[in-house]
Design a protein around this motif. Structure first.
Motif, short mmCIF file in Angstrom:
data_model
loop_
_atom_site.label_atom_id
_atom_site.label_comp_id
_atom_site.label_asym_id
_atom_site.label_seq_id
_atom_site.Cartn_x
_atom_site.Cartn_y
_atom_site.Cartn_z
N SER A 73 -6.28 -9.47 11.64
CA SER A 73 -7.20 -8.73 11.08
C SER A 73 -8.45 -9.77 10.92
O SER A 73 -9.57 -9.41 11.05
N PHE A 77 -12.32 -8.72 12.51
CA PHE A 77 -13.45 -9.24 11.61
C PHE A 77 -14.38 -10.20 12.41
O PHE A 77 -15.83 -9.87 12.52
N LEU A 115 -10.38 -1.94 2.88
CA LEU A 115 -9.63 -2.89 3.87
C LEU A 115 -8.23 -2.83 3.58
O LEU A 115 -7.64 -2.98 4.68
N PRO A 129 -11.43 -3.82 10.10
CA PRO A 129 -12.04 -5.14 10.03
C PRO A 129 -13.08 -5.39 10.85
O PRO A 129 -14.02 -6.25 10.68
N ALA A 132 -16.04 -4.03 9.31
CA ALA A 132 -16.44 -5.05 8.24
C ALA A 132 -17.11 -6.41 8.82
O ALA A 132 -18.11 -6.92 8.24
N VAL A 142 -12.97 -9.96 2.69
CA VAL A 142 -12.10 -9.52 4.05
C VAL A 142 -10.87 -10.18 3.94
O VAL A 142 -9.69 -9.67 4.30
N SER A 146 -7.27 -8.62 3.63
CA SER A 146 -6.33 -8.60 4.61
C SER A 146 -4.86 -9.39 4.30
O SER A 146 -3.87 -8.91 4.83
#
Length: 164
Positions: A73, A77, A115, A129, A132, A142, A146
């Motif tokens: 993740s 991101f 998320l 992600p 995001a 985040v 995650s």
């Protein structure tokens, strides 16, 4: 899938190697581009969990899945932030920019819940992600969402594997 089952049965991998396999599948299922090349996450991870039941402590399996999912993740991101920094968004056609603005609005209003929930939905696991990162959601938000969702996802997979 069948080949992986045969390989595990034939070679009886060392516990550390089995943990590495579990970690890599968990990581791969959480990273865009890699995930589409792998079989379904639940199947591959269940296979590793079931294969390691007798030789691996549950805590180690949980940690391998959680860390792999979290790292996946985080990588998705940061791919999004890299995509955004290069100015690639400005070159997107208008038809792609509109859904992105809608996603941005939704993530800014309900970032943590979205998320968190994305972990449990196949394609969303790596796309949310990524988006995001594109819209520059706060890093702490985040990472926290995650980490929490990865830990619960790993626990859920392990509980389901008990049935097998």
């Amino acid at each position: 899938m069948e080949q992986l089952t045969q390989m595990i049965a034939k070679y009886s991998p060392e516990p550390e190697f089995l943990l590495l396999i579990i970690f890599l599948f968990s990581l791969g299922k959480s990273v865009i581009f890699i995930s589409s090349l792998l079989p379904p996450a639940s199947v591959t991870l269940m296979l590793g969990i079931v294969a390691g039941k007798s030789m691996l402590p549950d805590v180690h399996v949980w940690a391998a899945i959680t860390l792999g999912a979290l790292l996946g993740s985080v990588l998705s991101f940061h791919c999004g932030t890299l995509f955004c920094r290069r100015g690639s968004l400005k070159r997107l056609p208008i038809r792609f920019q509109t859904p992105l603005h809608r996603a941005q609005t939704a993530l800014q209003k309900k970032g943590m819940p979205l998320l968190f929930m994305s972990r449990f939905l196949a394609v969303m696991r790596y796309t949310v992600p990524l988006v995001a990162g594109i819209i520059a959601l706060p890093l702490k938000q985040v990472y926290c969402a995650s980490a929490l969702s990865a830990g619960i996802w790993a626990l859920g997979l392990m509980l389901v594997s008990r049935v097998f």
